[in-house]
Design a protein around this motif. Sequence first.
Motif, short mmCIF file in Angstrom:
data_model
loop_
_atom_site.label_atom_id
_atom_site.label_comp_id
_atom_site.label_asym_id
_atom_site.label_seq_id
_atom_site.Cartn_x
_atom_site.Cartn_y
_atom_site.Cartn_z
N PHE A 138 38.42 49.11 28.60
CA PHE A 138 38.83 48.08 27.66
C PHE A 138 40.11 48.43 26.91
N GLY A 139 40.69 49.58 27.22
CA GLY A 139 42.02 49.93 26.68
C GLY A 139 43.12 49.29 27.52
N ARG A 140 42.75 48.71 28.65
CA ARG A 140 43.72 48.06 29.53
C ARG A 140 43.34 46.59 29.71
N PRO A 141 44.31 45.75 30.18
CA PRO A 141 44.02 44.31 30.27
C PRO A 141 42.81 43.98 31.15
N VAL A 142 42.07 43.00 30.67
CA VAL A 142 40.90 42.49 31.39
C VAL A 142 41.01 40.96 31.42
N ALA A 143 40.69 40.36 32.55
CA ALA A 143 40.55 38.89 32.60
C ALA A 143 39.08 38.60 32.33
N LEU A 144 38.83 37.92 31.22
CA LEU A 144 37.46 37.55 30.84
C LEU A 144 37.24 36.12 31.27
N SER A 145 36.31 35.89 32.21
CA SER A 145 36.10 34.49 32.60
C SER A 145 34.74 33.99 32.16
N LEU A 146 34.78 32.84 31.52
CA LEU A 146 33.58 32.12 31.06
C LEU A 146 33.72 30.74 31.71
N ILE A 147 33.42 30.71 33.01
CA ILE A 147 33.73 29.51 33.79
C ILE A 147 32.45 28.68 33.97
N ALA A 148 32.50 27.45 33.45
CA ALA A 148 31.35 26.55 33.45
C ALA A 148 30.12 27.22 32.82
N LEU A 149 30.36 27.97 31.76
CA LEU A 149 29.27 28.66 31.04
C LEU A 149 29.01 28.04 29.67
N LEU A 150 30.10 27.76 28.92
CA LEU A 150 29.90 27.47 27.49
C LEU A 150 29.22 26.14 27.21
N HIS A 151 29.16 25.23 28.22
CA HIS A 151 28.40 23.99 27.94
C HIS A 151 26.90 24.25 27.93
N PHE A 152 26.48 25.48 28.27
CA PHE A 152 25.06 25.84 28.14
C PHE A 152 24.78 26.54 26.80
#
Length: 265
Positions: free
Chosen positions: A151-165
């Motif tokens: 986590f000291g380096r870039p991460v792509a965090l994907s929350l794809i079609a998740l938050l509507h739940f």
Amino acid sequence: MTGTEPAAQEIDTTRPHPARVYDWFLGGKDNYPVDEELGRRIAAIDGGGAPRAALANRGFMRRTTRALAQEAGIRQFLDIGTGIPTEPNLHQIAQSVAPDARVVYVDNDPIVLAHANALLRGTAEGVTEYVQADARDPRAILEQAARVLDFGRPVALSLIALLHFVADEDGAHDLVATLVDALAPGSCLVLSTMTADFEPENVQKGIAAYAAGGVTLVARSQAEVGTFFKGLELLEPGIVSVADWRPESEPDGPISLYGAVGLKR
Ligand SMILES: C[S@@+](CC[C@H](N)C(=O)[O-])C[C@H]1O[C@@H](n2cnc3c(N)ncnc32)[C@H](O)[C@@H]1O
């Protein structure tokens, strides 16, 4: 794989489950009659809009993952709300650009865990890991993901079609803020989530059909989706229907999911 191994009976086949209904929309085989029944009911209400949205959403996942691996040079991916494996999976896209990409998948549905082996077949140079966890417990996710991701380096965090739940009252904003806080500069948040902005009537009927099946869904306006990107710089083209995020072909009708990518400076 980390988390709790499910007993077969943990997979409840008497009630529809979001991951399995979505699998049915995508033409998958990892669903049960209750899931198909709800999927058919929703597709009939909205004239096939939900299956189209599911396919368009997978296209959004592919294009955003490729863009972040290729253009932004990101080599670490944390995908929460992964779903039942559907080829190409996110790690296959990322590792086709960068074979050394490291990917952590997270879902809370026992059926996804039951199929997780398909998510773990990555390149020899890269790493793929599956964590069984709930998005509403972001600290536990970060702790387990840190075994694979730096986590000291870039991460792509994907929350794809998740938050509507996840409703606002259930901590949708807190979970996003906690996860984004843990990311290093150069990281990105990739998000797609349902909206009623384009087809209000159909979406409201779809929400009612899911509710009758025991699944709560939340539709958010463009402005509401924007609040998840507080402190981040939205990449072009901003918050748009998933089909309109750097499309490779003409969208096939309106898609009731907003998608966007935000960069942490
Ligand atoms: C519609 S599927 C999306 C799958 C994949 N991200 C995609 O876009 O193709 C949503 C997934 O989110 C998962 N999910 C829903 N609520 C969750 C939660 N609170 N924690 C973790 N996963 C969750 C479901 O189990 C399901 O697999």
